[in-house]
Scaffold this active site. Sequence first.
Site, mmCIF file in Angstrom:
data_model
loop_
_atom_site.group_PDB
_atom_site.id
_atom_site.type_symbol
_atom_site.label_atom_id
_atom_site.label_comp_id
_atom_site.label_asym_id
_atom_site.label_seq_id
_atom_site.Cartn_x
_atom_site.Cartn_y
_atom_site.Cartn_z
ATOM 1 N N ASP A 170 26.440 -41.329 -55.231
ATOM 2 C CA ASP A 170 26.606 -39.990 -54.528
ATOM 3 C C ASP A 170 27.606 -38.961 -54.837
ATOM 4 O OD1 ASP A 170 25.629 -38.363 -52.594
ATOM 5 O OD2 ASP A 170 26.342 -39.660 -50.868
ATOM 6 N N HIS A 186 25.297 -34.000 -61.683
ATOM 7 C CA HIS A 186 24.504 -35.134 -62.695
ATOM 8 C C HIS A 186 24.863 -35.393 -63.693
ATOM 9 C CE1 HIS A 186 23.315 -34.352 -58.589
ATOM 10 N NE2 HIS A 186 21.853 -33.140 -59.144
ATOM 11 N N LEU A 239 19.960 -57.588 -70.310
ATOM 12 C CA LEU A 239 19.629 -56.989 -68.402
ATOM 13 C C LEU A 239 18.949 -56.339 -68.436
ATOM 14 C CD1 LEU A 239 22.188 -55.990 -66.750
ATOM 15 C CD2 LEU A 239 22.160 -54.148 -68.027
HETATM 16 C C1 FPP Z 1 23.445 -37.508 -55.556
HETATM 17 O O1 FPP Z 1 24.862 -37.228 -55.788
HETATM 18 C C2 FPP Z 1 22.737 -37.988 -57.120
HETATM 19 C C3 FPP Z 1 21.641 -37.792 -57.218
HETATM 20 C C4 FPP Z 1 21.143 -36.865 -56.709
HETATM 21 C C5 FPP Z 1 20.876 -38.344 -58.911
HETATM 22 C C6 FPP Z 1 21.904 -38.891 -59.509
HETATM 23 C C7 FPP Z 1 21.024 -39.181 -60.902
HETATM 24 C C8 FPP Z 1 21.237 -39.195 -62.021
HETATM 25 C C9 FPP Z 1 22.616 -39.173 -62.278
HETATM 26 C C10 FPP Z 1 20.530 -39.205 -63.817
HETATM 27 C C11 FPP Z 1 20.450 -40.645 -64.441
HETATM 28 C C12 FPP Z 1 19.889 -40.295 -64.696
HETATM 29 C C13 FPP Z 1 19.438 -41.404 -65.910
HETATM 30 C C14 FPP Z 1 18.261 -41.758 -66.132
HETATM 31 C C15 FPP Z 1 20.670 -42.452 -66.284
HETATM 32 P P1 FPP Z 1 24.534 -35.337 -54.679
HETATM 33 O O2 FPP Z 1 23.932 -34.405 -55.544
HETATM 34 O O3 FPP Z 1 23.495 -36.304 -53.312
HETATM 35 O O4 FPP Z 1 25.498 -35.117 -54.658
HETATM 36 P P2 FPP Z 1 26.305 -34.832 -53.431
HETATM 37 O O5 FPP Z 1 26.074 -35.671 -52.098
HETATM 38 O O6 FPP Z 1 27.569 -34.588 -52.796
HETATM 39 O O7 FPP Z 1 25.935 -33.937 -52.806
#
Ligand code: FPP
Length: 240
Positions: free
Chosen positions: A21, A38, A132
């Site tokens: 997050d 992201h 893993l």
């Molecule tokens: C939350 O931050 C994050 C997500 C909803 C997406 C996380 C996904 C990735 C990093 C991709 C990983 C994928 C692979 C294949 C390794 P947010 O957008 O809710 O942040 P905020 O709360 O600050 O708005």
Amino acid sequence: MTKLLMETEKRIPTHVSIIMDGNGRWARERGMERTMGHVAGVESVRACTVAAIEEGVKYLSFFAFSEENWNRPEGEVSSLMKLMFESMQKEFEMFVREGVRFIVVGDREKLGSAMCGIIDNIMEATKNNSKLTFVLFISYSGKWDILQAAKKMAADMAAHPEKNVSEADFGNYLATAGIPDPDLLIRTSGEQRISNYLLWQTAYSEFYFTPVLWPDFREADFKAALEEYAKRDRRYGKVK
Ligand code: FPP
């Protein structure tokens, strides 16, 4: 000192699960598009994977995309899907080379055929790996999982009314069947909630909340969470 003895002393969790997050906030702080948060977050996934292998964690899972995330603006949803697809393409070789088994858990119905295709290919190519197990939860929610498990169980019980379903049996209907429940659940960015993630499976997980935003969460942060876990006294409701 043998490695086994050191590991016993350090109490390494078998399964570490992470609610990533704070990507959006990380990007906003830098005047960037949310998507860039992201992109940076993928590097944190990679760093935690390396650290998990080093520390002898056997299962590492990530809440990459929730059922609720489908309600984000269309542009963000499609760029997240693209990012996940490209990350899988990029890391395919690494999973094979490093002996990592790759699994995706979630509601496949909303994922496109290209995404399902690459997921199936990597899962098939890595199915015998054992260093893993790397689990991505995509299009997943805890309530969805419990409901689909209950439906499967009801169908089974209609066919075999004599069956007595135990808690362990119910776990086998869940989408996470075969994956041990998380020992340690990490959530970044200062939020302290479960957000419809692994509702059944976290009944006895240790929770670790950190203010660090996900794109800043790297190996040292992962290891700090393991250190904290090692100090916890897990009693499972019993008296020691
Ligand atoms: C939350 O931050 C994050 C997500 C909803 C997406 C996380 C996904 C990735 C990093 C991709 C990983 C994928 C692979 C294949 C390794 P947010 O957008 O809710 O942040 P905020 O709360 O600050 O708005």
